[in-house]
Scaffold this motif. Structure first.
Motif, PDB file in Angstrom:
ATOM      1  N   TYR A   1      35.252  31.072  41.661  1.00 19.22           N
ATOM      2  CA  TYR A   1      34.157  30.951  41.645  1.00 19.22           C
ATOM      3  C   TYR A   1      32.581  31.402  41.672  1.00 19.22           C
ATOM      4  O   TYR A   1      31.599  31.576  42.549  1.00 19.22           O
ATOM      5  CB  TYR A   1      34.312  31.634  43.112  1.00 19.22           C
ATOM      6  N   GLY A   2      32.861  32.447  40.511  1.00 19.66           N
ATOM      7  CA  GLY A   2      31.550  32.853  39.517  1.00 19.66           C
ATOM      8  C   GLY A   2      31.249  34.161  39.841  1.00 19.66           C
ATOM      9  O   GLY A   2      30.325  34.662  40.102  1.00 19.66           O
ATOM     10  N   ASP A   3      32.305  35.457  40.737  1.00 21.15           N
ATOM     11  CA  ASP A   3      31.751  36.251  41.584  1.00 21.15           C
ATOM     12  C   ASP A   3      32.827  37.261  41.422  1.00 21.15           C
ATOM     13  O   ASP A   3      33.447  37.452  42.280  1.00 21.15           O
ATOM     14  CB  ASP A   3      30.910  36.081  42.773  1.00 21.15           C
TER      15      ASP A   3
ATOM     16  N   ALA B   1      41.456  34.634  38.594  1.00 15.10           N
ATOM     17  CA  ALA B   1      41.159  33.222  38.439  1.00 15.10           C
ATOM     18  C   ALA B   1      40.595  33.038  39.274  1.00 15.10           C
ATOM     19  O   ALA B   1      39.974  32.098  39.151  1.00 15.10           O
ATOM     20  CB  ALA B   1      42.451  32.103  38.315  1.00 15.10           C
ATOM     21  N   LEU B   2      40.176  33.568  40.603  1.00 16.20           N
ATOM     22  CA  LEU B   2      39.552  33.328  41.433  1.00 16.20           C
ATOM     23  C   LEU B   2      38.394  32.982  41.332  1.00 16.20           C
ATOM     24  O   LEU B   2      37.265  32.438  41.845  1.00 16.20           O
ATOM     25  CB  LEU B   2      40.197  34.220  43.132  1.00 16.20           C
TER      26      LEU B   2
ATOM     27  N   TYR C   1      39.619  35.949  49.681  1.00 19.22           N
ATOM     28  CA  TYR C   1      38.359  36.107  48.398  1.00 19.22           C
ATOM     29  C   TYR C   1      36.910  35.504  49.146  1.00 19.22           C
ATOM     30  O   TYR C   1      36.138  35.937  49.405  1.00 19.22           O
ATOM     31  CB  TYR C   1      38.362  34.835  46.881  1.00 19.22           C
ATOM     32  N   HIS C   2      37.051  34.667  50.238  1.00 19.07           N
ATOM     33  CA  HIS C   2      36.086  34.270  50.931  1.00 19.07           C
ATOM     34  C   HIS C   2      35.111  35.142  51.813  1.00 19.07           C
ATOM     35  O   HIS C   2      34.447  35.066  51.386  1.00 19.07           O
ATOM     36  CB  HIS C   2      36.224  32.614  51.730  1.00 19.07           C
ATOM     37  N   VAL C   3      36.429  35.934  52.443  1.00 20.94           N
ATOM     38  CA  VAL C   3      36.076  37.060  53.136  1.00 20.94           C
ATOM     39  C   VAL C   3      35.028  38.025  52.046  1.00 20.94           C
ATOM     40  O   VAL C   3      34.135  38.678  52.765  1.00 20.94           O
ATOM     41  CB  VAL C   3      36.680  37.645  53.876  1.00 20.94           C
TER      42      VAL C   3
END
Length: 171
Positions: free
Chosen positions: A54-56, A49-50, A14-16
């Motif tokens: 994180y709202g995106d 859920a992620l 997700y962060h990538v």
């Protein structure tokens, strides 16, 4: 099983995809292909859920049910078709899990693991992506990953996941 490796893999993915720091470390934004060899329904829900946390919802992270035998040319070609259909080449490909991705191969066999490693190398060559492989430890976690040491020999970085702890074991 149950150590948190899938949660860690999804969180990194997700962060990538979002291009946001992961654990206070910069990431280079790019699309992510998450190959779910097991637990597809649960993975889709976890990814949702992620996104909600994180709202995106629009990050380029694609969770795909996987049955690609990377040890064989036909499996590599089938995966190539999935990658070609994505809007962008992925910058990260997650394989969850190694045992299932062997598609009937023996994780104790250096020959089978070597063929898998060759498939991963071909995937990296074709896409330029980083490949994150999620794998299990043996019954004695202090002895490291299950199976042939050919996998550990081929990886650049290894991180052990134990509940909420991450421990780099190879760099």
């Amino acid at each position: 099983p149950g150590s948190g490796k899938t949660f860690m893999g999804l969180d990194i993915a997700y962060h990538v995809a979002a291009g946001t720091p992961w654990m206070d470390r910069k990431t280079r934004q790019g699309s992510v292909l998450y190959l779910a060899y097991e637990g597809v329904g649960g993975l889709v829900k976890r990814a949702q859920a992620l996104r909600q946390k994180y709202g995106d919802a629009d990050v380029p992270m694609y969770v795909v049910p996987a049955a690609f035998n990377l040890r064989e040319p036909a499996g590599r070609q089938a995966l190539g078709g999935v990658i070609a259909a994505l809007p962008d080449k992925p910058s990260l490909i997650v394989i969850d899990t190694f045992a299932r991705a062997l598609m009937g191969g023996d994780e104790n066999s250096a020959q089978d693991v070597g063929a898998f490693n060759a498939g991963v190398a071909a995937l990296i060559e074709a896409t330029g992506a980083c490949v994150l492989i999620l794998h299990h430890t043996g019954k004695d976690a202090s002895r490291g990953a299950r199976g042939s040491s050919a996998l550990q020999g081929a990886v650049d970085t290894e991180i052990a996941v134990d509940g909420k702890s991450l421990l780099p074991t190879k760099q």
